[in-house]
Structure formats: C-alpha cells, structure tokens
Design a protein around this motif. Structure first.
Motif, PDB file in Angstrom:
ATOM      1  N   ILE A 181       0.969  -1.202   0.060  1.00  0.00           N
ATOM      2  CA  ILE A 181       0.035   0.138  -0.056  1.00  0.00           C
ATOM      3  C   ILE A 181       0.717   1.197  -0.010  1.00  0.00           C
ATOM      4  O   ILE A 181       1.811   1.298   0.672  1.00  0.00           O
ATOM      5  CB  ILE A 181      -1.129   0.016   1.242  1.00  0.00           C
ATOM      6  CG1 ILE A 181      -1.761  -1.227   1.015  1.00  0.00           C
ATOM      7  CG2 ILE A 181      -1.629   1.356   1.332  1.00  0.00           C
ATOM      8  CD1 ILE A 181      -2.908  -1.273   0.107  1.00  0.00           C
ATOM      9  N   LEU A 182       0.700   2.173  -0.873  1.00  0.00           N
ATOM     10  CA  LEU A 182       1.130   3.451  -0.857  1.00  0.00           C
ATOM     11  C   LEU A 182       0.431   4.453  -0.140  1.00  0.00           C
ATOM     12  O   LEU A 182      -0.772   4.624  -0.314  1.00  0.00           O
ATOM     13  CB  LEU A 182       1.525   3.896  -2.506  1.00  0.00           C
ATOM     14  CG  LEU A 182       2.379   2.998  -3.404  1.00  0.00           C
ATOM     15  CD1 LEU A 182       2.496   3.601  -4.674  1.00  0.00           C
ATOM     16  CD2 LEU A 182       3.881   3.079  -2.795  1.00  0.00           C
ATOM     17  N   SER A 183       1.061   5.238   0.760  1.00  0.00           N
ATOM     18  CA  SER A 183       0.096   6.366   1.456  1.00  0.00           C
ATOM     19  C   SER A 183       0.331   7.556   0.544  1.00  0.00           C
ATOM     20  O   SER A 183      -0.407   8.413   1.120  1.00  0.00           O
ATOM     21  CB  SER A 183       1.151   6.682   2.845  1.00  0.00           C
ATOM     22  OG  SER A 183       2.346   6.773   2.669  1.00  0.00           O
ATOM     23  N   ARG A 184       1.210   7.792  -0.237  1.00  0.00           N
ATOM     24  CA  ARG A 184       1.031   8.905  -0.837  1.00  0.00           C
ATOM     25  C   ARG A 184       0.864   8.754  -2.654  1.00  0.00           C
ATOM     26  O   ARG A 184       1.359   7.454  -3.005  1.00  0.00           O
ATOM     27  CB  ARG A 184       2.457   9.655  -0.953  1.00  0.00           C
ATOM     28  CG  ARG A 184       2.528  10.103   0.403  1.00  0.00           C
ATOM     29  CD  ARG A 184       3.874  11.084   0.652  1.00  0.00           C
ATOM     30  NE  ARG A 184       4.205  11.600   1.936  1.00  0.00           N
ATOM     31  CZ  ARG A 184       5.260  12.234   1.974  1.00  0.00           C
ATOM     32  NH1 ARG A 184       6.437  12.500   1.149  1.00  0.00           N
ATOM     33  NH2 ARG A 184       5.493  12.930   3.322  1.00  0.00           N
ATOM     34  N   LYS A 185       0.326   9.323  -3.065  1.00  0.00           N
ATOM     35  CA  LYS A 185       0.128   9.258  -4.713  1.00  0.00           C
ATOM     36  C   LYS A 185       1.209   9.205  -5.552  1.00  0.00           C
ATOM     37  O   LYS A 185       1.998  10.207  -5.375  1.00  0.00           O
ATOM     38  CB  LYS A 185      -0.889  10.249  -5.237  1.00  0.00           C
ATOM     39  CG  LYS A 185      -1.516  10.153  -6.567  1.00  0.00           C
ATOM     40  CD  LYS A 185      -2.390  11.102  -7.069  1.00  0.00           C
ATOM     41  CE  LYS A 185      -2.934  11.105  -8.260  1.00  0.00           C
ATOM     42  NZ  LYS A 185      -3.974  12.048  -8.793  1.00  0.00           N
ATOM     43  N   PRO A 186       1.658   8.152  -6.312  1.00  0.00           N
ATOM     44  CA  PRO A 186       2.765   8.086  -6.964  1.00  0.00           C
ATOM     45  C   PRO A 186       2.889   9.255  -8.188  1.00  0.00           C
ATOM     46  O   PRO A 186       1.691   9.595  -8.721  1.00  0.00           O
ATOM     47  CB  PRO A 186       3.000   6.829  -7.520  1.00  0.00           C
ATOM     48  CG  PRO A 186       1.621   6.393  -7.352  1.00  0.00           C
ATOM     49  CD  PRO A 186       0.781   6.919  -6.385  1.00  0.00           C
ATOM     50  N   LYS A 187       4.133   9.981  -8.239  1.00  0.00           N
ATOM     51  CA  LYS A 187       4.072  10.721  -9.303  1.00  0.00           C
ATOM     52  C   LYS A 187       4.884  10.275 -10.709  1.00  0.00           C
ATOM     53  O   LYS A 187       5.929   9.935 -10.657  1.00  0.00           O
ATOM     54  CB  LYS A 187       5.051  11.835  -8.940  1.00  0.00           C
ATOM     55  CG  LYS A 187       4.347  12.905  -7.586  1.00  0.00           C
ATOM     56  CD  LYS A 187       5.136  13.943  -7.306  1.00  0.00           C
ATOM     57  CE  LYS A 187       4.527  14.626  -6.173  1.00  0.00           C
ATOM     58  NZ  LYS A 187       5.399  15.833  -5.842  1.00  0.00           N
TER      59      LYS A 187
END
Length: 259
Positions: A184-190
């Motif tokens: 799970i990623l807590s920040r939106k990937p750029k």
C-alpha cells in the motif's frame, strides 16, 4: 474414596462433550443450493425477471436491468419507477456481473455433478482428484499457485487508493491487497518522478508479452461514482478502476487494462 464413584465436578467446570462431526450428507448440499437460490433471486432483472445479463443501472434509481431490456428506455425513463434516464447515466455494473458469473459457477458445482468431490471421497473412502469437481478459472488458478509455492497475485505491485470509495470500503480493498502480497502506498505516486520510475520491482503475474509488465504502481479509483480523475498511464504508474481490481481478485489474474 468409597468405591469407584467418579469425582464430582462443580457446576460450570464439567468438561463439555466434543461436538458431533457434521456429515456431508444430502441435507448440507440441499442447504447450500437453497442459499444459492435465495442469492439468485436478488440477481434478477427488474423487467424480464431472469438472471441479469450485463447488468446496468440507469443512474437515477436503484433498479437494475439486463442491458438489452432497457435499450428502448435510454433517454426516457426507468420502466419500473419512471425516473428520467439519460444516456450518460447508463453504466454496466462490472462487480455485479462478476458476482453473477461466480454464482453460475457455484450452481454448476452444486447441480452439474450428482456427487461433489468431497462426497465422492467419503463414499469411496479413497482420494479423488479435485480437478473434476472444483470451480474452474480463478479458484483453480489460486489453488495451483499455492500448491506450486509461487508468488501471490499482487507480488511486486504497489497500490494507492484515491478518492472516496462507497461501494467497496477502502479498508476492505486494502485487506485484499495485503492478503494478495501487494503493498500500500500512502502517497500518490508521481509518474514524472525519477524516484517513482526507478523502483526496481517486477509484477510477477503480469503477462510477459504485455506492456503491463513494466507497471508496478497502480492508482485505484472507484469507477461506480461520477468522479473521473485524469487518466494516468506513464511508465511504471498506471491508473485503474476499482472494478478492474475486483475482477483481478476474482479471476486470480493480473488482467489487462484498456488503453
């Protein structure tokens, strides 16, 4: 102690008898079939009353129909409650369609064979190959994957859940990711970030001849809502609807994403 009288046990301390083992008799299978019948009654078209085929909702009400049953209603109104229905409101419910297909497979399992695999083993008192009796496709792929000790479905994949999720609570989706070996990623990937594009992981279950094998980070949004985020498909970062995610879990396959 006098004689061979067993010692008395104080009330509440007496050991409980072992529960009787329930046999897989005809009653158990009849109960399963009755439960499936009740479920299928909820999966019927509001117009033709048959099991839904390509279920759609018209947007303004809660009635669900086969796509063919309301082809003449688009632009007019719901044939049951007469709520206005516009062409942009018509949506195919992919999750419900997947559930209907699963029910069909369960019915084949319960009715297509006079005896189930478990029942055959009990009656013959010998091991019977389960391949003849198990539900095909997703469940079968999951069993074989586990037997062969292969990586889990989402091994090498990262997920970020953006926006609001009403039809499938976000906590449940996160549990599915974790159970299937994903992160799970807590920040939106750029997509344009060097850090994002240099993450050195490979999605094990992606098809080797697909450009999806290069993608390891998915931005998931709920496609049953009216919100449509800007599409992302760059390098290792792709955007995908929640219906795609659910379909992957049910089929135990990293399904291709439409361009």
């Amino acid at each position: 102690m006098p004689g061979n009288r067993p010692p008395k046990v104080r009330s509440g301390n007496e050991p409980r008898p072992a529960p009787a083992t329930e046999s897989a008799g005809p009653g158990a299978w009849a109960h399963s079939r009755a439960a499936l019948d009740r479920l299928e009654r909820l999966l019927r078209c509001s117009r033709c009353t048959s099991i839904l085929r390509e279920p759609v909702c018209l947007g303004g009400c809660e009635h669900i129909f086969c796509s063919n049953c309301v082809s003449d209603c688009i632009g007019t109104g719901c044939p049951v409650c007469y709520t206005p229905a516009w062409i942009q409101d018509v949506k195919i419910n992919r999750q419900l369609d997947s559930m209907i297909q699963l029910c069909s497979k369960l019915r084949h399992l319960l009715h297509g064979h006079e005896l189930s695999g478990v029942k055959v083993c009990l009656q013959r008192k010998e091991y019977e190959q389960e391949e003849k009796y198990e539900i095909p496709e997703g469940p079968q792929r999951a069993r074989l994957n586990r037997e062969q000790l292969l990586p889990k479905l989402f091994d090498g994949c990262y997920f970020y859940f953006g926006g609001t999720f009403k039809h499938h609570p976000k906590d449940n989706l996160i549990k599915l990711v974790t159970a299937a070996g994903g992160q799970i990623l807590s920040r939106k990937p750029k997509p344009d970030s060097d850090v994002t594009q240099t993450i050195n992981t490979v999605a094990y279950h992606a098809k080797p001849d697909s450009d999806q094998r290069l993608c390891t980070q998915y931005i998931i949004y709920e496609d049953l809502s009216n919100h449509r985020p800007e599409k992302v498909r760059q390098g290792k970062v792709w955007m995908a609807p929640s219906s795609w995610f659910i379909d992957c879990v049910m089929s135990f396959e990293l399904l291709p994403l439409d361009s």
